[in-house]
Design a protein around this motif. Structure first.
Motif, PDB file in Angstrom:
ATOM      1  N   GLU A 157       0.942  -1.369   0.324  1.00  0.00           N
ATOM      2  CA  GLU A 157      -0.158   0.219  -0.127  1.00  0.00           C
ATOM      3  C   GLU A 157       0.773   1.418   0.081  1.00  0.00           C
ATOM      4  OE1 GLU A 157      -2.528   0.503   3.092  1.00  0.00           O
ATOM      5  OE2 GLU A 157      -0.293   0.138   4.446  1.00  0.00           O
ATOM      6  N   PHE A 167      -4.419   9.909  -0.026  1.00  0.00           N
ATOM      7  CA  PHE A 167      -4.943   9.460  -0.620  1.00  0.00           C
ATOM      8  C   PHE A 167      -3.935   7.780  -0.457  1.00  0.00           C
ATOM      9  CE2 PHE A 167      -5.158  13.249  -2.415  1.00  0.00           C
ATOM     10  CZ  PHE A 167      -6.428  13.343  -3.288  1.00  0.00           C
ATOM     11  N   LEU A 169      -3.576   3.676  -1.845  1.00  0.00           N
ATOM     12  CA  LEU A 169      -3.765   3.317  -3.233  1.00  0.00           C
ATOM     13  C   LEU A 169      -2.963   1.318  -2.459  1.00  0.00           C
ATOM     14  CD1 LEU A 169      -1.526   4.548  -6.445  1.00  0.00           C
ATOM     15  CD2 LEU A 169      -4.279   4.745  -5.322  1.00  0.00           C
ATOM     16  N   GLN A 185      -7.654  -1.314  -4.307  1.00  0.00           N
ATOM     17  CA  GLN A 185      -8.248  -0.488  -3.558  1.00  0.00           C
ATOM     18  C   GLN A 185      -7.512   1.532  -3.386  1.00  0.00           C
ATOM     19  OE1 GLN A 185      -8.699   1.032   0.831  1.00  0.00           O
ATOM     20  NE2 GLN A 185     -10.082  -0.269   1.301  1.00  0.00           N
ATOM     21  N   ILE A 186      -9.123   1.904  -3.649  1.00  0.00           N
ATOM     22  CA  ILE A 186      -8.426   3.411  -4.214  1.00  0.00           C
ATOM     23  C   ILE A 186      -9.517   4.303  -3.155  1.00  0.00           C
ATOM     24  CG2 ILE A 186      -8.158   5.400  -5.813  1.00  0.00           C
ATOM     25  CD1 ILE A 186      -8.198   3.142  -8.050  1.00  0.00           C
ATOM     26  N   LYS A 187      -8.247   5.414  -2.331  1.00  0.00           N
ATOM     27  CA  LYS A 187      -8.744   5.520  -1.293  1.00  0.00           C
ATOM     28  C   LYS A 187      -8.991   6.921  -0.929  1.00  0.00           C
ATOM     29  CE  LYS A 187     -10.869   4.652   3.580  1.00  0.00           C
ATOM     30  NZ  LYS A 187     -10.843   4.071   4.201  1.00  0.00           N
ATOM     31  N   TRP A 188      -9.562   8.027  -0.386  1.00  0.00           N
ATOM     32  CA  TRP A 188      -9.200   9.479  -0.812  1.00  0.00           C
ATOM     33  C   TRP A 188      -9.870   9.535   1.109  1.00  0.00           C
ATOM     34  CZ3 TRP A 188     -13.501  13.291   0.582  1.00  0.00           C
ATOM     35  CH2 TRP A 188     -13.127  14.297   0.906  1.00  0.00           C
TER      36      TRP A 188
END
Length: 290
Positions: A157, A167, A169, A185-188
């Motif tokens: 990650e 952010f 990844l 996963q892509i997370k903000w």
């Protein structure tokens, strides 16, 4: 010695089941952090529920939710997941990590994603969710489901820290050769502190490979020969949003509200095991840090 810090948003910890909490290289007055070499133990008590999208499976109540974390110079433990920091500075960090999937939690109340929840009935009589099939009258029933085994995902990650939020990844692959699948996963995430109030907001996209979708939501021949041929699993993207609000009472106690909503991908909803195209969670209560 540098300080690895864990941003302890208990609200997001309650529902960040597919990812680790954020690790920073420094702490400020508006963040709660774990200094290197110290355990962080927390317990949330209250009332909540997680919607189960599986047909004829009960929703999952939430009463008692723990959090356990430890950060060393490089190694860390975060609510059942292990990690090792490869690189870290003010603007980014890169870790090797383990994680576990949300999918199995729908089938088993004692899954790590449903800690402290009593076991329930694991028999499902599934119904078709495709509109074309609904118009054809009763569909062949599905018998008792075979086991969906637990596994850990291992991968990497990367966090990127910006004024507009953090952010993440992430990419993980099945470590125990259970389904041989991969998740990404892509997370903000964005945090806001106003005096005693703490707010956390996150938006995320989760990709699941065909192997994962087929293992959890596909139909085995022993469950139904008809549906084994009828449903064909495909890779899928789930979309989600998380929000938590906390009011800090003192050094140990805080009040909290946490919610999570997941829009399940059409490729998964097409499985006859599901009768909902979403899963939502909420929790209202108080949290104590030891």
């Amino acid at each position: 010695m540098s300080r690895n810090c864990l941003s302890i948003s208990l609200g997001l910890l309650l529902f960040s089941l597919s990812g680790l909490a954020l690790a920073d290289s420094g702490c400020n007055q508006d963040e709660e952090c774990i200094p290197v070499g110290q355990w962080e133990l927390g317990l949330a008590l209250g009332w909540g529920k997680k919607t189960n999208p599986l047909a004829d499976y009960e929703d999952i109540p939430l009463y008692l939710l723990p959090s356990v974390a430890y950060y060393g110079d490089n190694w860390f433990f975060d609510n059942g997941n292990l990690g090792y920091t490869l690189a870290e500075d003010e603007h980014f960090s890169v870790n090797l990590t383990t994680s576990y999937s949300l999918d199995r939690a729908y089938f088993y109340r004692w899954d790590p994603s449903n800690i402290f929840i009593a076991n329930g009935n694991n028999q499902a009589a599934a119904i078709a969710t495709q509109e074309s099939l609904r118009d054809q009258g009763p569909q062949p029933a599905i018998g008792a489901l075979e086991a969906r085994h637990f596994t850990l995902l291992g991968g990497a990650e990367a966090f990127f820290y910006t004024p507009m939020g953090t952010f993440r990844l992430a990419l993980g692959h099945d470590l125990f050769d259970v389904h041989r699948g991969t998740e990404a996963q892509i997370k903000w995430a964005y945090k806001l502190a106003l005096q005693r109030w703490r707010f956390d907001l996150a938006l995320l996209l989760e990709w699941k490979s065909r192997e994962i979708v087929d293992y959890y939501y596909g139909i085995r021949p022993g469950e139904s020969r008809y549906w084994n041929q009828e449903y064909r699993a495909e890779a899928a993207w789930n979309r989600g949003a998380e929000f938590s609000g906390r009011y800090v009472l003192n050094e140990h106690w805080e009040l909290l509200l946490a919610t999570r909503y997941t829009k399940i991908a059409a490729e998964i909803v097409a499985s006859p095991l599901l009768n909902k195209d979403y899963s939502s969670s909420y929790f209202i209560g108080a949290a104590y840090r030891f």
